[in-house]
Write a protein that holds these residues in place. Sequence first.
Motif, PDB file in Angstrom:
ATOM      1  N   UNK A 130       0.994  -1.098   0.129  1.00 35.76           N
ATOM      2  CA  UNK A 130      -0.019  -0.080   0.046  1.00 35.76           C
ATOM      3  C   UNK A 130       0.812   1.252   0.070  1.00 35.76           C
ATOM      4  N   UNK A 131       0.232   2.364  -0.311  1.00 31.74           N
ATOM      5  CA  UNK A 131       1.173   3.867  -0.319  1.00 31.74           C
ATOM      6  C   UNK A 131       1.505   3.871   1.001  1.00 31.74           C
ATOM      7  N   UNK A 132       0.598   3.724   1.731  1.00 26.93           N
ATOM      8  CA  UNK A 132       1.172   4.057   3.354  1.00 26.93           C
ATOM      9  C   UNK A 132       0.377   5.308   3.883  1.00 26.93           C
ATOM     10  N   UNK A 133      -0.515   6.089   3.287  1.00 19.64           N
ATOM     11  CA  UNK A 133      -0.986   7.277   3.799  1.00 19.64           C
ATOM     12  C   UNK A 133      -2.743   7.331   3.665  1.00 19.64           C
ATOM     13  N   UNK A 134      -3.245   7.770   4.647  1.00 24.30           N
ATOM     14  CA  UNK A 134      -4.604   7.698   4.482  1.00 24.30           C
ATOM     15  C   UNK A 134      -5.351   8.336   3.179  1.00 24.30           C
ATOM     16  N   UNK A 135      -6.088   7.749   2.516  1.00 21.45           N
ATOM     17  CA  UNK A 135      -6.544   8.370   1.208  1.00 21.45           C
ATOM     18  C   UNK A 135      -7.904   7.425   0.800  1.00 21.45           C
ATOM     19  N   UNK A 136      -8.824   8.356   0.233  1.00 23.60           N
ATOM     20  CA  UNK A 136      -9.875   7.514  -0.322  1.00 23.60           C
ATOM     21  C   UNK A 136     -10.110   7.863  -1.909  1.00 23.60           C
ATOM     22  N   UNK A 137      -8.725   8.464  -2.598  1.00 19.78           N
ATOM     23  CA  UNK A 137      -8.752   8.820  -3.876  1.00 19.78           C
ATOM     24  C   UNK A 137      -8.755   7.679  -5.007  1.00 19.78           C
ATOM     25  N   UNK A 138      -8.640   6.396  -4.442  1.00 18.69           N
ATOM     26  CA  UNK A 138      -8.684   5.487  -5.746  1.00 18.69           C
ATOM     27  C   UNK A 138      -7.578   5.642  -6.578  1.00 18.69           C
ATOM     28  N   UNK A 139      -6.505   6.374  -6.173  1.00 16.97           N
ATOM     29  CA  UNK A 139      -5.367   6.254  -7.159  1.00 16.97           C
ATOM     30  C   UNK A 139      -3.937   6.521  -6.309  1.00 16.97           C
ATOM     31  N   UNK A 140      -3.053   6.192  -6.233  1.00 23.10           N
ATOM     32  CA  UNK A 140      -1.805   6.379  -5.755  1.00 23.10           C
ATOM     33  C   UNK A 140      -0.812   7.263  -6.347  1.00 23.10           C
ATOM     34  N   UNK A 141       0.480   7.026  -5.836  1.00 24.40           N
ATOM     35  CA  UNK A 141       1.456   8.166  -6.159  1.00 24.40           C
ATOM     36  C   UNK A 141       2.731   7.146  -6.973  1.00 24.40           C
ATOM     37  N   UNK A 142       3.586   7.956  -7.592  1.00 26.02           N
ATOM     38  CA  UNK A 142       4.652   7.305  -8.305  1.00 26.02           C
ATOM     39  C   UNK A 142       5.756   6.602  -7.602  1.00 26.02           C
ATOM     40  N   UNK A 143       6.117   6.975  -6.284  1.00 27.12           N
ATOM     41  CA  UNK A 143       7.187   6.056  -5.582  1.00 27.12           C
ATOM     42  C   UNK A 143       6.958   4.944  -5.500  1.00 27.12           C
ATOM     43  N   UNK A 144       5.712   4.307  -4.967  1.00 31.06           N
ATOM     44  CA  UNK A 144       5.221   3.118  -4.922  1.00 31.06           C
ATOM     45  C   UNK A 144       5.256   2.331  -6.030  1.00 31.06           C
ATOM     46  N   UNK A 145       4.947   2.934  -7.365  1.00 30.25           N
ATOM     47  CA  UNK A 145       5.031   2.559  -8.820  1.00 30.25           C
ATOM     48  C   UNK A 145       6.448   1.929  -8.807  1.00 30.25           C
ATOM     49  N   UNK A 146       7.564   2.704  -8.698  1.00 23.43           N
ATOM     50  CA  UNK A 146       8.870   2.662  -8.773  1.00 23.43           C
ATOM     51  C   UNK A 146       9.158   1.410  -7.939  1.00 23.43           C
ATOM     52  N   UNK A 147       8.726   1.437  -6.464  1.00 22.74           N
ATOM     53  CA  UNK A 147       9.370   0.428  -5.614  1.00 22.74           C
ATOM     54  C   UNK A 147       8.853  -0.952  -6.222  1.00 22.74           C
ATOM     55  N   UNK A 148       7.455  -1.016  -6.679  1.00 23.38           N
ATOM     56  CA  UNK A 148       6.806  -2.384  -7.069  1.00 23.38           C
ATOM     57  C   UNK A 148       7.697  -2.780  -8.308  1.00 23.38           C
ATOM     58  N   UNK A 149       7.705  -2.072  -9.400  1.00 24.73           N
ATOM     59  CA  UNK A 149       8.609  -2.382 -10.555  1.00 24.73           C
ATOM     60  C   UNK A 149      10.124  -2.979 -10.188  1.00 24.73           C
ATOM     61  N   UNK A 150      10.582  -2.105  -9.391  1.00 24.94           N
ATOM     62  CA  UNK A 150      12.301  -2.666  -8.941  1.00 24.94           C
ATOM     63  C   UNK A 150      11.969  -3.980  -8.462  1.00 24.94           C
ATOM     64  N   UNK A 151      10.966  -4.277  -7.361  1.00 22.52           N
ATOM     65  CA  UNK A 151      10.909  -5.614  -6.869  1.00 22.52           C
ATOM     66  C   UNK A 151      10.767  -6.633  -8.017  1.00 22.52           C
ATOM     67  N   UNK A 152       9.957  -6.208  -8.998  1.00 21.56           N
ATOM     68  CA  UNK A 152       9.717  -7.223  -9.942  1.00 21.56           C
ATOM     69  C   UNK A 152      11.004  -7.470 -10.739  1.00 21.56           C
TER      70      UNK A 152
END
Lengths: 95, 416
Positions: B296-318
């Motif tokens: 998860x992105x890690x902060x409270x949200x109801x926006x149904x969309x996240x931010x880019x640092x987590x996208x990068x982190x997930x893709x690096x893991x992959x």
Amino acid sequence: MIINHPLLGPRDASEFTYLGDASLIDRPDWQSETAAQDFYEYQYLRDNPAGLHQELWFHESGDRSWLVVTRNTLTHEITDVQLARDVARARGRSK
Amino acid sequence: MRYSGLRVIKEALTGHKGWTPAWRDPDPQSQYDYVIIGGGGHGLATAYYLAKEFGQKKIAVLEKGWIGGGNVGRNTTIIRSNYLLDGNEPFYEFSLKLWEGLEQDFNYNAMVSQRGILNLIHTDAQRDAFIRRGNAMFLNGADAELLTTRQIKERYPFLNTNDARFPIKGGLAQHRGGTVRHDAVAWGYARGADSRGVDIIQNCEVTGFRRENGKVVGVETSRGYIGAGKVGCAVAGSSSRLMSKVDMRLPMESHVLQAFVSEGLKPVMPGVVTFGAGHFYCSQSDKGGLVFGGDIDGYNTYAQRGNLPVVEDVCEGGMAIFPAFGRARLLRMWGGVMDMSMDGSPIIDRTHIDGLYFNGGWCYGGFKATPASGFCFAHLLAKDTPHPTAKAYRFDRFEKGLMIDEKGMGAQPNLH
């Protein structure tokens, strides 16, 4: 997200870690007769609003200060950032 | 109408003129015995089992948008029962058994595919922990197998087992785990419930609860007042917003979990692989897209969309374990809002208000729980006692120190 640090200026949110609702500043009185109930509510229950939310962020990869960030949980827009120290003192805490 | 191979042939020979809508679109009645708020997987499953297993009548499901438009349509479709703790494992194993018979039970093709799930191991300590988990699974009637690196390589030859930071030393497999066509789960339950008389009312947002003498007697909605004997809330992601209408504060925060799909590829991933240390997991859909996600992105949200640092982190893991996937292009990414509870486990319980029942706090693991969640919530609604596999999912466990904390993280929702 960009957090406008009061001392350091705009910083990327990935430099910070997130703790949660800024109500965590208001630690209950352990000597109160209702302390058990107060600490349960303090520790576990949250307002979790959709909209403006005051929350604690820690500048872990920066100056290691705690901030109170006012952010809209529907849009991620940040409208206010203060040092948590200043917020706590304004609420009567010694530090 | 019952679906079958014979029916398909008959319709093919008669110009496909006999098909009817899979569920009705009724107007709300003034009074029901049961009103379920939330037309997602859990709410529809609850209505289905209330009607089918518990013989209840006069049931409505209220959905503010269209059914299946929330998290049941936004997840990564994985089913499994590889939990450790006593409060969880019997429940998730019950769920997996329901998945295994689901398509015959509700007469709908949900494409349940038991292609297996594999959790990767990188250290001796992690192997010990996974052996312990596998034993806990055995004790609760689930299946588990500890695989060596060589066995894993036979199945996933392109897996990078020599990553410098996280070399792969083995894995814990659950062969009965797998994937399901997520939307079909919502549609199958909706059709099954509707055919047993449940009214599925879409575009009907609950705006408040009506109480008389301390008991909930109905709900105010955007389509008028609807009376109810009992009201069940199953709106995970928005639980705090809904329950704030009766001034309840819940032990949870709402967070966003992002997920991703690549362009379609030839079959390359035979099962589901989770790389927990690198915050990455992946499977391949039947259309060929790599379906993957991470934290998860890690902060409270109801926006149904996240931010880019987590996208990068997930893709690096992959990229660390599947370097070949770097050649695939990303097709879509999206976010879903999770009820992240204080111990990482859900709640299926009565509230302190008579007539009002709650189902939520599913964190990022609600999809696999859909059948058991519906069954157990229906059990609670119909009998006023918890189902044996869900009796640990109580509201008061936080107050009493009976948390079900699989990851041992404490009351910090963004760490579960």
